[in-house]
Scaffold this active site. Structure first.
Site, PDB file in Angstrom:
ATOM      1  N   GLU A  91     -15.162   7.435 -14.226  1.00 51.55           N
ATOM      2  CA  GLU A  91     -16.187   8.340 -13.522  1.00 51.55           C
ATOM      3  C   GLU A  91     -15.768   9.870 -13.314  1.00 51.55           C
ATOM      4  OE1 GLU A  91     -18.177   6.616  -9.894  1.00 51.55           O
ATOM      5  OE2 GLU A  91     -18.828   4.735 -11.082  1.00 51.55           O
ATOM      6  N   GLU A  94     -18.523  -1.236 -14.598  1.00 52.68           N
ATOM      7  CA  GLU A  94     -18.692  -1.880 -13.019  1.00 52.68           C
ATOM      8  C   GLU A  94     -20.301  -2.119 -12.907  1.00 52.68           C
ATOM      9  OE1 GLU A  94     -17.533   0.960  -9.789  1.00 52.68           O
ATOM     10  OE2 GLU A  94     -15.483   1.515 -11.088  1.00 52.68           O
TER      11      GLU A  94
END
Ligand code: BG6
Length: 486
Positions: free
Chosen positions: A202, A391
């Site tokens: 991320e 995720e």
């Protein structure tokens, strides 16, 4: 006169449908065909769960681990909602064997964890800590003994503090080079057993939140030019790590990134809006995913950034776009709802109404179709043939019921709907090969501390007891049947 309300009528209708279905079954009716058949996943679909080092390990100063920017940030007054930190977290460093047992109980075939850079190079660079990778050796062996495939992330936000102090962390390309060296070292030691690595997790969050908005570590509020430069250095670090893993890893070691792609969804699924959402996906991910996967910053991105655009060389673009083996996407809330526009850049972003529903985390708006559009558009525009959902999951209040159970029906609702859309995507030919549910267990949720719970297992942070929530049974059932729905 007896009046039947619409709601009452619907209830009666539902009951009679149930009665008919029961009757059919009691007459020995075979599995129902057609639209009622469970939605299956491909035979070799990889079901997994995910965690990250700082969020679960604890043992913050054990076996020579150096401090990370998250230790510093969490210990500073006022940064974390419940004033907690990751010093102990889930104490996973000492309880990893039991925790691997929790994964085994789910029937999951893969586990995505992260390696703490400051355990391996406490000073960021230089001589590696001799004990730095021992814990991961033990963890990986335990996973393999349990038939669980390890997927290791090299950077889940815990930058060695020394690198922040020396060159401003990601503001310096020295950090990119240090990351490449660290990646090579890890690959040398672990790639005999770890076959798949994610470089950074991320970038789309830790750069703007850490360097622009000051709400994640290292807590800086810098102007756009520096934020763009930091992002460029992360992209460079990714490319250097890909090259280092190719150079030092065993043959067949695979590598990619795990990114919270800026998701662009057609507001209404018309061909024109879908096309516009594809254009928007490329442009709104131009600073990271697009440059990694194409080797170019788009004209739109450079024009928009103007004088704040990152400084880069053609050589750096080559390194950044070193070929990857797969793409990891973290999928949660919808990013942007898109409609086609006659004016450049060919799309408009619609405002999201304040009444849009969300989960217990305010930011986690509920839009299962995100799980359909994000991988579909990514595969199309970047021509990717292997995607992992690295995720997906939700927070919940997750109170213990007096009977000792956690009835997290809201999480089950969320997962059921997102997985249904994932199955739809795969049926439409989108090449998603695996899914890592966030998270195995409740953990240190960054600025929310321990107040937000994302786990399939509830953690009592006083006693470290783990209790399976109802969603753990739900996920176990999905994995066992390799299907969603009944
Ligand atoms: C992802 C992160 O952004 O979302 C995870 O990769 C994080 O590390 C999860 O735990 C939930 O985010 P948050 O901000 O609610 O803790």
């Amino acid at each position: 006169m007896f009046k039947v309300s619409r709601r009452h009528f619907a209830k009666l209708a539902g009951l009679s449908a149930l009665a008919l279905a029961t009757l059919a079954r009691s007459r020995g009716g075979a599995a129902r065909p057609g639209p009622y058949a469970p939605a299956s996943f491909p035979k070799d679909f990889l079901w997994g769960t995910a965690t990250s080092a700082y969020q679960i390990e604890g043992a913050a100063s054990e076996d020579g681990r150096g401090p990370s920017i998250w230790d510093t940030f969490a210990h500073a007054e006022g940064n974390i909602g419940d004033r907690s930190n990751g010093d102990v977290a889930c104490d996973h460093y000492h309880r990893y064997k039991d925790d691997v047992g929790l994964i085994r109980e789910l029937g999951a075939k893969a586990y995505r964890f992260s390696i703490a850079w400051p355990r391996v190079f406490p000073d960021g660079t230089g001589t590696p800590n001799p004990k730095g990778l021992d814990f991961y050796d033990r963890l990986v062996d335990e996973l393999l003994r349990s038939g669980i495939e390890p997927y290791a992330t090299l950077y889940h936000w815990d930058l060695p503090q020394a690198l922040q102090d020396r060159g401003g962390g990601w503001l310096s390309s020295e950090t990119s080079r240090a990351f490449g060296d660290y990646a090579g070292h890890v690959a040398t030691r672990l790639s005999d057993r770890v076959k798949s690595f994610f470089t950074v997790n991320e970038c789309g969050r830790f750069v703007p939140f850490g360097y622009g908005l000051g709400i994640d570590a290292p807590g800086l509020k810098l102007p756009d030019a520096q934020v763009n430069q930091a992002r460029h250095h992360v992209a460079l670090a990714h490319g250097l790590a890909v090259q280092a893993i190719r150079a030092h890893g065993r043959v067949g070691t695979r590598v990619g990134v795990a990114e919270n792609i800026s998701t662009c969804l057609p507001a209404i699924d018309t061909p024109a809006n879908i096309e516009a959402a594809a254009v928007a996906t490329r442009e709104l991910n131009a600073g990271f995913l697009n440059v990694i996967l194409t080797g170019q910053y788009t004209e739109g991105f450079l024009n928009y950034a103007g004088a704040n655009a990152p400084k880069f060389t053609p050589d750096e673009l080559k390194i950044i776009s070193s070929p990857n083996d797969f793409l990891g996407l973290n999928i949660y809330a919808p990013g942007y709802y898109i409609v086609a526009s006659d004016r450049p850049p060919g799309f408009s972003v619609l405002p999201i109404p304040s009444s849009f529903p969300h989960m217990s985390s305010d930011w986690l708006r509920i839009a299962p179709e995100t799980m359909y559009w994000a991988p579909r558009l990514a595969a199309e525009i970047w021509n990717v043939d292997t995607i992992y959902i690295t995720e997906n999951g939700t927070s919940g209040i997750d109170k213990l019921h007096p009977d000792g159970q956690v009835y997290d029906l809201d999480r089950i609702m969320f997962l059921r709907n997102y997985l249904t859309q994932l199955q739809r995507a795969i049926t439409d030919g989108v090449p998603v090969r695996g899914y890592f549910l966030w998270s195995l267990m409740d953990n240190f949720e960054w600025i929310f501390g321990y107040e937000k719970r994302f786990g399939l297992y509830r953690v009592d942070f006083e006693t470290q007891a783990r209790t399976p929530k109802l969603s753990a049974s739900f996920y176990r059932d999905v994995i066992a049947r390799n299907a969603i729905g009944a």
